[in-house]
Motif scaffolding. Structure first.
Motif, PDB file in Angstrom:
ATOM      1  N   TYR A 239       0.886  -1.343   0.023  1.00  0.00           N
ATOM      2  CA  TYR A 239      -0.157  -0.049   0.041  1.00  0.00           C
ATOM      3  C   TYR A 239       0.859   1.271  -0.057  1.00  0.00           C
ATOM      4  CZ  TYR A 239      -4.423  -2.285   0.966  1.00  0.00           C
ATOM      5  OH  TYR A 239      -5.612  -2.852   0.577  1.00  0.00           O
ATOM      6  N   THR A 240       0.596   2.457  -0.783  1.00  0.00           N
ATOM      7  CA  THR A 240       0.981   3.417  -0.782  1.00  0.00           C
ATOM      8  C   THR A 240      -0.097   4.608  -0.542  1.00  0.00           C
ATOM      9  OG1 THR A 240       2.517   2.833  -2.525  1.00  0.00           O
ATOM     10  CG2 THR A 240       2.577   5.123  -2.012  1.00  0.00           C
ATOM     11  N   SER A 241       0.117   5.576   0.343  1.00  0.00           N
ATOM     12  CA  SER A 241      -0.805   6.370   0.593  1.00  0.00           C
ATOM     13  C   SER A 241      -0.656   7.572  -0.384  1.00  0.00           C
ATOM     14  CB  SER A 241      -0.950   7.118   2.124  1.00  0.00           C
ATOM     15  OG  SER A 241       0.383   7.947   2.278  1.00  0.00           O
ATOM     16  N   ALA A 242      -1.575   8.420  -0.946  1.00  0.00           N
ATOM     17  CA  ALA A 242      -1.591   9.338  -1.826  1.00  0.00           C
ATOM     18  C   ALA A 242      -2.629  10.235  -1.676  1.00  0.00           C
ATOM     19  CB  ALA A 242      -1.770   8.888  -3.129  1.00  0.00           C
TER      20      ALA A 242
ATOM     21  N   GLU B 250      -0.511  -2.142  -4.816  1.00  0.00           N
ATOM     22  CA  GLU B 250       0.473  -2.664  -5.710  1.00  0.00           C
ATOM     23  C   GLU B 250       0.485  -4.288  -5.552  1.00  0.00           C
ATOM     24  OE1 GLU B 250       4.397  -1.610  -5.594  1.00  0.00           O
ATOM     25  OE2 GLU B 250       5.032  -3.014  -7.196  1.00  0.00           O
ATOM     26  N   ASN B 251      -0.022  -4.911  -6.376  1.00  0.00           N
ATOM     27  CA  ASN B 251       0.306  -6.297  -6.212  1.00  0.00           C
ATOM     28  C   ASN B 251       1.514  -6.942  -6.811  1.00  0.00           C
ATOM     29  OD1 ASN B 251      -0.141  -9.283  -6.475  1.00  0.00           O
ATOM     30  ND2 ASN B 251      -2.047  -9.191  -7.414  1.00  0.00           N
ATOM     31  N   THR B 252       2.451  -7.376  -5.651  1.00  0.00           N
ATOM     32  CA  THR B 252       3.516  -7.646  -6.183  1.00  0.00           C
ATOM     33  C   THR B 252       3.850  -9.175  -7.056  1.00  0.00           C
ATOM     34  OG1 THR B 252       3.721  -9.002  -3.919  1.00  0.00           O
ATOM     35  CG2 THR B 252       4.740  -6.457  -4.150  1.00  0.00           C
ATOM     36  N   ASP B 253       2.892  -9.424  -7.046  1.00  0.00           N
ATOM     37  CA  ASP B 253       2.737 -10.843  -8.027  1.00  0.00           C
ATOM     38  C   ASP B 253       2.171 -10.714  -9.275  1.00  0.00           C
ATOM     39  OD1 ASP B 253       3.900 -12.227  -5.971  1.00  0.00           O
ATOM     40  OD2 ASP B 253       1.940 -13.041  -5.022  1.00  0.00           O
TER      41      ASP B 253
END
Lengths: 272, 167
Positions: free
Chosen positions: A103-106, A256-259
């Motif tokens: 997760y990234t906050s924006a 973001e899905n790292t897979d």
């Protein structure tokens, strides 16, 4: 030859008009197909910068209500933590711990909900390793999918966009369909292609299905208002009232899905 | 000459900025916004370099498009009304236009209102049909054209009264 040149000179205004109108039409048609509007979008440094500096001022007027939303979210998360059965003392920080979703906050610096194809602008971009096709959610539910990315800004295809398709399902059963929007009300979107056999009643909760690699399963979307069968009489068309107030958005999270790469590879090899 | 170029540039930038910062976010009753930037095309001097004028209108529309992520709908509509402007000038002002004596500051108010209203409606109908882009929702196009059109006409008339230079 001379006649051709004479013709061009005589009609230069009309030809110029046709050329410019044609260019504008090409841009318009490109913007109507998914992920194709390459040239004209607001994620460049000029429009992004203007919107960012305007938002720096206008966000002050909204501080109270946004603070309240964040405090409510904190409260809810604290409650979850306090009531969870996992003993937080026994979990050891493990360097091999694998996270599927990052997760990234924006912050949303431009909101739009009155067009039939709405795009939002957020203040994170390539420098924060944001890429196309990342999911965007708020504390209450889904918002959209990242479209174009510049160095510091990114545009987001809102769920209030007649071109967006997001997979979602009923919470109590696993019947799924795709979320679309008919362009009318910014509070109500449609869940289509749900099998006729699915038991749909008013007030049911709709969540994301996790079938696409963009959103994890279980992000809330909204509640069922009513449903009817579509023209073929095989599928439900369900009106869903969103949990989010799309007209009042500020703090969001980028998922973001790292897979994703692995899943894509697998699907491609399965198709061959 | 130099003075008029500076004036047009400043007007261009100010109108574009006000449109994207202020007028695009009014959302009266959820979807009604005035598109005031076309005032640049309406009151551009009548004795002009026509290709340059058409190109400037295109640029104006494209600027608005870039800021609001709408592809090319404003550019297309602006180019259309810039090209069609002489026809509407002739219709609204009649003989005055043919004798090259139209000055926007001291024309008849009724003629000016007709001129503004017709061009605004043409601009809006092109813009909204490109935005919605589907024949099955043509009623929505007309609805948006009508309501946003009324709002735009009102705003442009007010602005033209406030900023007109009385000799």
């Amino acid at each position: 030859m001379q006649q051709i040149i004479n013709f061009i000179i005589r009609n230069k205004n009309f030809l110029l008009f046709l050329l410019l109108f044609g260019i504008a039409l090409v841009f318009t048609i490109q913007s109507h197909s998914y992920h194709k509007s390459k040239f004209i979008n607001s994620a460049n440094f000029l429009s992004g910068g203007v919107y960012n500096s305007i938002n720096n001022i206008s966000s002050y007027f909204d501080l109270k209500s946004q603070n309240k939303i964040l405090a409510e979210e904190n409260n809810r998360l604290n409650q979850l933590l306090a009531n969870s059965r996992i003993d937080t003392n026994t979990i050891k920080t493990d360097s091999t711990l694998k996270l599927n979703y990052k997760y990234t906050s924006a912050r949303i610096i431009r909101n739009s909900y009155n067009l039939s194809n709405n795009f939002l602008l957020i203040n994170k971009g390539k420098n924060d390793s944001i890429k196309q096709d990342f999911g965007v959610r708020s504390s209450l539910g889904i918002i959209g999918i990242v479209d174009h990315v510049s160095r510091n800004y990114a545009t987001v295809i809102s769920i209030l966009n007649t071109k967006s398709r997001i997979s979602a399902q009923l919470k109590k059963t696993n019947h799924f369909g795709s979320l679309t929007w008919n362009g009318k009300s910014p509070n109500i979107i449609q869940l289509t292609d749900v099998e006729k056999i699915a038991p749909v009643t008013q007030g049911d909760t709709i969540i994301t299905s996790g079938r696409s690699s963009i959103f994890p399963k279980g992000i809330p979307v909204g509640t069922v208002i009513n449903s009817k069968l579509d023209a073929t009489e095989n599928f439900h068309v369900i009106n869903v009232k969103l949990f989010n107030d799309m007209t009042n958005l500020e703090h969001v999270y980028i998922i973001e899905n790292t897979d994703t790469a692995e899943i894509k590879n697998l699907l491609e090899s399965a198709n061959e | 000459m130099n003075n008029s170029i500076t004036g047009h540039t400043i007007r261009f930038l100010l109108l574009a900025l006000f449109q994207v910062i202020l007028f695009n976010h009014i959302n009266f009753l959820g979807y009604i916004n005035p598109y005031v930037y076309i005032i640049f095309i309406f009151f551009y001097p009548i004795k002009n370099n026509r290709p340059l004028f058409i190109f400037l209108s295109f640029l104006m529309g494209l600027t608005i498009d870039m800021f609001s992520d709408t592809g090319g709908i404003h550019a297309a509509a602006s180019v259309c009304i810039a090209y069609a402007r002489p026809v509407f000038l002739k219709f609204a002002f009649g003989t005055m236009y043919e004798h090259n004596t139209v000055k926007f500051n001291n024309t008849d108010f009724g003629a000016k209102l007709v001129y503004i209203a017709l061009l605004t409606l043409l601009h809006h109908i092109i813009m909204f049909s490109l935005e919605i882009f589907s024949i099955s929702r043509i009623l929505l196009v007309f609805q948006k054209t009508l309501f946003s059109g009324i709002f735009t006409i009102l705003m442009i008339t007010l602005l033209s009264i406030i900023f007109s230079r009385k000799s």
